[in-house]
Motif scaffolding. Sequence first.
Motif: not given
Length: 312
Positions: A40-44, A71-81, A83-88
């Motif tokens: 629901p929210r994705v910041g910088d 699965v949720q925990l790993d995905t949430a932590l990974a998504t924060a990372s 935010l700072k790398i290129e798409r794909g």
Amino acid sequence: MSRPLHPEAEEIRHRVLLALAANRAPGFHYPGHFLGLHWPRVGDNDLEEVMPDGPQARNVDGTVNLAAFCVQLDTALATASRLKIERGARQATVHLHAQFTGAPLRGELRAQTQMGGYTTGAAARQSITSGTVYAGGVPVCHATGTFIVLPPPSGVNLAPLPWQRESGELASPLDKEDLGSDERAVMKACNTALRRTDQQHAFIEHFWGALPVPTDIGSRCTVKIGPQHGNRVGHVQGGLLLGLAAITARAAAPQHPQLSTIAAWFISPGQGRTLKITSRRFHEGRSFAAVRTEIRNADGGRVLEVVSHHAA
């Protein structure tokens, strides 16, 4: 006489088919689609990731299954990372540490995670993220993780991820006649799990094979790998590896049923036909037990090393 199906069987089948449809788009992994993860929210520098309550992810007592939670925990932590790398870009979990508060994993779970920076002074740079997961506004787990960027495999499209897409249009469930071979395998696993569900073991335990058995010094679990376990490069999704290890570890300490802390080191991909999970108690006291768990592929290759602490 045949056993009656899960009372929410049609809702679970609908979720499985909906996840298969969503999985046809590039980027995200099947376990995340299956659990309905969304942002629901994705910041910088930070984000919120939600796992809705659903019968496909519940234990028989109504709490959220540990494998789904991981699965949720790993995905949430990974998504924060991410935010700072290129798409794909391809990213892999290196280490994950989780401290549970003892509050029950029940209902909708909300993870709030943030990027914390990078390691320095080594050949491989790791990103560092942290976060807290809440159930009903109450913290259930505080966690940190480290991640590394790897070369993407040839021919695999890893973008865009759901939160990177401009269109918010949702996938429609697939028709069973239109399924490919891997998709048919997932539906077969779903139907088998529904038939085997009973008052002791929930659908998700059968669907993902999280059914450890006791040993003299702990517990063990053999998981037949299927497409329902996979990430985008065909390996077992990292958070699911952690969850399978956590469930097996908890079974190794039956006198200390509350998982207090878990730390995991990711060694190599989970792949092949089966995972062999072994948990051994190396301390058992009045208040706490400590368990070491390892996951190996069928060929003996080490996949995951885990140490966990359990409270009475």
